[in-house]
Write a protein that holds these residues in place. Structure first.
Motif, PDB file in Angstrom:
ATOM      1  N   ALA A  76       1.023  -1.180   0.109  1.00 51.85           N
ATOM      2  CA  ALA A  76      -0.016   0.136  -0.052  1.00 51.85           C
ATOM      3  C   ALA A  76       0.997   1.177   0.109  1.00 51.85           C
ATOM      4  CB  ALA A  76      -0.863  -0.068   1.118  1.00 51.85           C
ATOM      5  N   GLU A  94      -6.789   4.964   3.268  1.00 48.85           N
ATOM      6  CA  GLU A  94      -5.767   3.733   3.425  1.00 48.85           C
ATOM      7  C   GLU A  94      -6.397   2.470   4.028  1.00 48.85           C
ATOM      8  OE1 GLU A  94      -2.198   4.881   5.369  1.00 48.85           O
ATOM      9  OE2 GLU A  94      -2.750   3.527   7.052  1.00 48.85           O
ATOM     10  N   VAL A 108      -5.676  -1.191   1.862  1.00 49.79           N
ATOM     11  CA  VAL A 108      -5.326  -2.348   2.662  1.00 49.79           C
ATOM     12  C   VAL A 108      -6.267  -3.697   2.753  1.00 49.79           C
ATOM     13  CG1 VAL A 108      -4.736  -3.335   4.845  1.00 49.79           C
ATOM     14  CG2 VAL A 108      -3.970  -1.176   4.351  1.00 49.79           C
ATOM     15  N   LEU A 151       2.068  -7.968   4.274  1.00 50.34           N
ATOM     16  CA  LEU A 151       1.602  -6.597   3.767  1.00 50.34           C
ATOM     17  C   LEU A 151       2.872  -5.672   4.062  1.00 50.34           C
ATOM     18  CD1 LEU A 151      -1.839  -6.027   5.291  1.00 50.34           C
ATOM     19  CD2 LEU A 151      -1.260  -6.964   3.029  1.00 50.34           C
ATOM     20  N   LEU A 199       3.443  -1.656   4.169  1.00 52.92           N
ATOM     21  CA  LEU A 199       2.721  -0.197   4.126  1.00 52.92           C
ATOM     22  C   LEU A 199       3.508   0.816   4.111  1.00 52.92           C
ATOM     23  CD1 LEU A 199      -0.007  -1.230   6.839  1.00 52.92           C
ATOM     24  CD2 LEU A 199       0.084  -1.748   4.351  1.00 52.92           C
ATOM     25  N   PRO A 212       2.261   4.369   6.304  1.00 48.10           N
ATOM     26  CA  PRO A 212       1.016   4.494   6.604  1.00 48.10           C
ATOM     27  C   PRO A 212       0.559   5.537   7.680  1.00 48.10           C
ATOM     28  CG  PRO A 212       2.096   2.783   7.693  1.00 48.10           C
ATOM     29  CD  PRO A 212       3.177   3.543   6.824  1.00 48.10           C
ATOM     30  N   LEU A 240      -3.013  -0.739  13.068  1.00 46.31           N
ATOM     31  CA  LEU A 240      -1.782  -1.569  12.596  1.00 46.31           C
ATOM     32  C   LEU A 240      -1.560  -2.963  13.480  1.00 46.31           C
ATOM     33  CD1 LEU A 240       0.637   1.310  11.775  1.00 46.31           C
ATOM     34  CD2 LEU A 240      -0.814   0.392  10.377  1.00 46.31           C
ATOM     35  N   THR A 256       2.950  -7.909   8.788  1.00 50.14           N
ATOM     36  CA  THR A 256       3.061  -6.450   8.457  1.00 50.14           C
ATOM     37  C   THR A 256       4.149  -5.648   8.612  1.00 50.14           C
ATOM     38  OG1 THR A 256       0.513  -6.593   9.118  1.00 50.14           O
ATOM     39  CG2 THR A 256       1.662  -4.233   8.713  1.00 50.14           C
ATOM     40  N   VAL A 258       5.822  -2.059   8.197  1.00 52.48           N
ATOM     41  CA  VAL A 258       5.908  -0.556   7.755  1.00 52.48           C
ATOM     42  C   VAL A 258       6.980   0.161   7.376  1.00 52.48           C
ATOM     43  CG1 VAL A 258       5.442   1.628   8.845  1.00 52.48           C
ATOM     44  CG2 VAL A 258       3.980   0.022   9.460  1.00 52.48           C
TER      45      VAL A 258
END
Length: 321
Positions: A69, A106, A110, A121, A123, A126, A133, A142, A144
């Protein structure tokens, strides 16, 4: 507008069953070479494209997809996406992209990735709260990128924003500037760290900080240019896009860059390197960030989330003197 060709259309034109067309496009045993060739020829003639998402949803096998994303409005996000592709391919994974835009939130971006059954994922920058999250990481690995966040189960890969901001101010100080302003990034990821480091560095030098409201876009830089005090001789902008907006607006108003005002950005995004811009900047290394993010996205350890912090680099170009 003609309707999109379906598997049924291909089957009817090729004179075979829908199940056989499915076998051909899934590349599994059950069809002769002659039949495969005929089905593909008909598919090309009709312009048929298989719905890979439907196939993935019906499969219990691993997808080997990593969902990404990102925000289309920020050039550095695009640079990170470009760096993520080779990093994913080197690990045997493919990427599925979902964009955040001015009209697409967002959460929607997602959810689209979750619908594709992505295995993990990534991100980029974000803005969702830490609680969201954390909830996401409970069901999906996940990672970031480009945001300092404390969220249970979430891996973080980021540049040392405080160090980068210090580099920018110390460089401007070394050029002899004493009236240095900072165009703020508002509530963007990394903005608080860069703003705080700027203020501390100025005060350590015995100078008065000048923080100007800004943002992440060229438009924010344009607005900041109209608020710039006339005695300021150097500006450290939150990011490159903001710095470029500031640059164009000051030049349009008759102020020379760098003769009258020096400007330094942050990111080393693709636009900053254009010949007619040549923006001095603090570089975030997209390749290093992408490689670290993909390593974490594909690791099996979900119990011990990691934080990887990379060092920024000073890149003096033609907008500082």
């Amino acid at each position: 507008m003609n309707p999109r060709p379906t598997m049924e259309d291909v089957a009817a034109r090729a004179g075979v069953s829908r199940a056989l067309v499915s076998i051909v496009y899934r590349n599994v045993p059950g069809a002769s070479d002659e039949t495969r060739a005929r089905v593909f020829a008909v598919g090309d003639e009709l312009g048929y494209r298989p719905d890979h998402r439907a196939r993935l949803l019906g499969s219990r096998q691993r997808t080997r997809l990593i969902g990404v994303a990102f925000d289309v409005r920020y050039p550095f996000h695009g640079d990170l996406v470009e760096a993520l592709y080779p990093a994913a391919e080197s690990l045997g994974y493919s990427l599925t992209l979902s964009a955040v835009t001015g009209s697409r939130r967002e959460a929607a971006a997602v959810q689209s990735l979750l619908d594709y059954r992505c295995e993990s994922l990534v991100l980029i920058g974000p803005t969702s709260p830490s609680s969201a999250l954390t909830a996401l990481a409970e069901s999906q690995p996940t990672v970031v990128i480009a945001r300092k966040v404390r969220a249970a189960g979430v891996h973080v890969v980021r540049t040392d924003d405080a160090s980068g901001s210090r580099l920018a101010v110390e460089y401007l100080l070394s050029l002899g500037h004493t009236r240095i302003a900072h165009v703020d990034g508002a509530r963007a990821p990394g903005a608080a760290e860069r703003r705080t480091a700027y203020v501390h560095t100025m005060r350590r030098a015995g100078l008065t900080p000048v923080v100007i409201p800004g943002g992440l876009t060229e438009a924010a830089g344009t607005e900041a240019a109209h608020r710039l005090p006339p005695d300021v001789t150097a500006v450290a902008a939150f990011n490159d896009a903001c710095a470029i907006g500031l640059l164009h607006t000051l030049r349009a108003g008759g102020r020379r860059v760098p003769e009258d005002v020096s400007i330094i950005g942050y990111d080393d995004s693709t636009p900053s390197r254009l010949d007619h811009i040549q923006l001095s900047t603090i570089a975030q290394n997209a390749d290093r960030l992408a490689s670290a993010a993909l390593s974490l996205a594909t690791c099996q350890d979900r119990e011990s989330p990691q934080e990887v912090i990379t060092s920024p680099d000073l890149l003096p170009r033609k907008t500082t003197a």
